[in-house]
Design an enzyme around this catalytic site. Structure first.
Site, mmCIF file in Angstrom:
data_model
loop_
_atom_site.group_PDB
_atom_site.id
_atom_site.type_symbol
_atom_site.label_atom_id
_atom_site.label_comp_id
_atom_site.label_asym_id
_atom_site.label_seq_id
_atom_site.Cartn_x
_atom_site.Cartn_y
_atom_site.Cartn_z
ATOM 1 N N TYR A 1 -10.338 5.239 4.596
ATOM 2 C CA TYR A 1 -11.543 5.805 5.225
ATOM 3 C C TYR A 1 -11.317 7.218 5.777
ATOM 4 O O TYR A 1 -12.157 7.736 6.520
ATOM 5 C CB TYR A 1 -12.011 4.880 6.360
ATOM 6 C CG TYR A 1 -12.403 3.489 5.887
ATOM 7 C CD1 TYR A 1 -13.701 3.227 5.446
ATOM 8 C CD2 TYR A 1 -11.480 2.451 5.860
ATOM 9 C CE1 TYR A 1 -14.070 1.967 5.017
ATOM 10 C CE2 TYR A 1 -11.829 1.175 5.416
ATOM 11 C CZ TYR A 1 -13.123 0.943 4.999
ATOM 12 O OH TYR A 1 -13.482 -0.311 4.559
ATOM 13 N N ASN B 1 0.854 -1.184 0.000
ATOM 14 C CA ASN B 1 0.000 0.000 0.000
ATOM 15 C C ASN B 1 0.905 1.255 0.000
ATOM 16 O O ASN B 1 1.550 1.560 1.009
ATOM 17 C CB ASN B 1 -0.901 -0.032 1.244
ATOM 18 C CG ASN B 1 -1.862 1.137 1.280
ATOM 19 O OD1 ASN B 1 -1.547 2.216 0.809
ATOM 20 N ND2 ASN B 1 -3.034 0.905 1.850
ATOM 21 N N ARG C 1 -1.397 4.876 13.305
ATOM 22 C CA ARG C 1 -0.086 4.483 12.753
ATOM 23 C C ARG C 1 1.037 5.277 13.437
ATOM 24 O O ARG C 1 2.072 4.706 13.789
ATOM 25 C CB ARG C 1 -0.101 4.738 11.234
ATOM 26 C CG ARG C 1 1.160 4.331 10.503
ATOM 27 C CD ARG C 1 0.912 4.204 8.997
ATOM 28 N NE ARG C 1 -0.066 3.160 8.730
ATOM 29 C CZ ARG C 1 -1.335 3.411 8.350
ATOM 30 N NH1 ARG C 1 -1.742 4.626 8.119
ATOM 31 N NH2 ARG C 1 -2.173 2.406 8.165
ATOM 32 N N ASP D 1 -0.499 -3.771 10.013
ATOM 33 C CA ASP D 1 -1.857 -4.196 9.696
ATOM 34 C C ASP D 1 -2.804 -3.274 10.451
ATOM 35 O O ASP D 1 -2.634 -3.053 11.659
ATOM 36 C CB ASP D 1 -2.118 -5.656 10.067
ATOM 37 C CG ASP D 1 -3.345 -6.170 9.317
ATOM 38 O OD1 ASP D 1 -3.291 -6.256 8.084
ATOM 39 O OD2 ASP D 1 -4.373 -6.456 9.969
HETATM 40 P P1 ITT Z 1 -0.849 -4.224 2.995
HETATM 41 O O1 ITT Z 1 -1.595 -5.432 3.513
HETATM 42 O O2 ITT Z 1 -0.057 -4.502 1.765
HETATM 43 O O3 ITT Z 1 -0.054 -3.542 4.080
HETATM 44 P P2 ITT Z 1 -3.515 -3.070 2.863
HETATM 45 O O4 ITT Z 1 -4.068 -1.784 2.349
HETATM 46 O O5 ITT Z 1 -4.189 -4.340 2.403
HETATM 47 O O6 ITT Z 1 -1.944 -3.125 2.525
HETATM 48 P P3 ITT Z 1 -4.420 -3.634 5.525
HETATM 49 O O7 ITT Z 1 -4.645 -5.079 5.277
HETATM 50 O O8 ITT Z 1 -3.795 -3.239 6.823
HETATM 51 O O9 ITT Z 1 -3.474 -3.005 4.419
HETATM 52 O O10 ITT Z 1 -5.803 -2.901 5.271
HETATM 53 C C1 ITT Z 1 -6.106 -1.792 5.952
HETATM 54 C C2 ITT Z 1 -7.232 -1.036 5.293
HETATM 55 O O11 ITT Z 1 -7.780 -0.195 6.316
HETATM 56 C C3 ITT Z 1 -6.697 -0.097 4.204
HETATM 57 O O12 ITT Z 1 -6.754 -0.648 2.930
HETATM 58 C C4 ITT Z 1 -7.607 1.116 4.383
HETATM 59 O O13 ITT Z 1 -8.812 0.920 3.697
HETATM 60 C C5 ITT Z 1 -7.888 1.116 5.883
HETATM 61 N N1 ITT Z 1 -6.902 1.966 6.579
HETATM 62 C C6 ITT Z 1 -5.793 1.581 7.253
HETATM 63 N N2 ITT Z 1 -5.128 2.635 7.726
HETATM 64 C C7 ITT Z 1 -5.823 3.711 7.349
HETATM 65 C C8 ITT Z 1 -5.642 5.091 7.508
HETATM 66 O O14 ITT Z 1 -4.586 5.584 8.132
HETATM 67 N N3 ITT Z 1 -6.545 5.904 6.993
HETATM 68 C C9 ITT Z 1 -7.625 5.437 6.346
HETATM 69 N N4 ITT Z 1 -7.871 4.146 6.120
HETATM 70 C C10 ITT Z 1 -6.976 3.281 6.621
#
Ligand code: ITT
Length: 194
Positions: free
Chosen positions: A152, A9, A179, A70
């Protein structure tokens, strides 16, 4: 020390770089070190999924330090959903579709309390594992507001900032975000360990 971030991401990579600043010599994304494949997130907790992602990259880059993240949005009205399924709430990897689905599901909800949560896992060059968590509280808005951030952010009104993460500058978001908190806690742990 060089560090590989075990995520695909790019928004996370950007934020992690901003938050860690110059704490590591060189911060590389998984794709920058030639890792394009991803591990299946089969865990039942943020920690389990963060650990799967970190282990996956560490197994391919044994001499490097690795960091994974995550995260997810947990909504009280939905008993904590979408949580670990935040990226797959409506359509995998489609932030806009997931956001609009959330607004739709909550259209009649009075209780809009929610929090973001992050678990970071760090594995050092020698294989020692560290982890830390961070949370931030807020509520889900009735419509999108702001173009900043990702996921989000434009529907999450931060209690501490008094605006959505989508309206916040990167510095403002990082100062109170899940984070930012998880990474700051991790850095403290690493300083005490060294
Ligand atoms: P990786 O697994 O490759 O790290 P990912 O996007 O799939 O990437 P996650 O499984 O942790 O990562 O998914 C988290 C989701 O939650 C992400 O895709 C966003 O939609 C949301 N999210 C996480 N952190 C966020 C943030 O700081 N602001 C807004 N949405 C967030």
């Amino acid at each position: 020390m060089d560090l590989i971030i075990a995520t695909h991401n790019p928004h996370k990579v950007r934020e992690i770089r901003q938050i860690l600043g110059d704490k590591f010599d060189n911060i590389l994304s998984a794709s920058q070190v030639g890792i394009s494949s991803d591990v299946e997130e089969t865990g039942e907790t943020f920690y389990e999924n963060a650990r799967l992602k970190a282990d996956f990259v560490k197994a391919r880059k044994k001499n490097c330090a690795v960091l994974s993240d995550d995260s997810g949005l947990c909504v009280d009205y939905l008993d904590g959903a979408p949580g670990i399924l935040s990226n797959r709430f409506f359509k995998e990897g489609d932030d806009r579709a997931n956001r609009l689905h959330l607004l739709d599901v909550l259209k009649d909800a009075k209780d809009r309390q929610a929090h973001f949560e992050t678990c970071v896992v760090f594995i050092d060059e020698n294989g020692k594992v560290f982890s830390a968590v961070g949370k931030t509280e807020g509520r889900i808005t009735f419509s999108e507001s702001g173009n900043g951030g990702f996921g989000y952010d434009s529907v999450f009104f931060s209690n501490e900032l008094g605006k959505t993460f989508g309206e916040a500058s990167p510095e403002e978001k990082n100062s109170v975000s899940h984070r930012g908190r998880a990474l700051n806690a991790l850095c403290k742990m690493l300083e005490n360990f060294e």
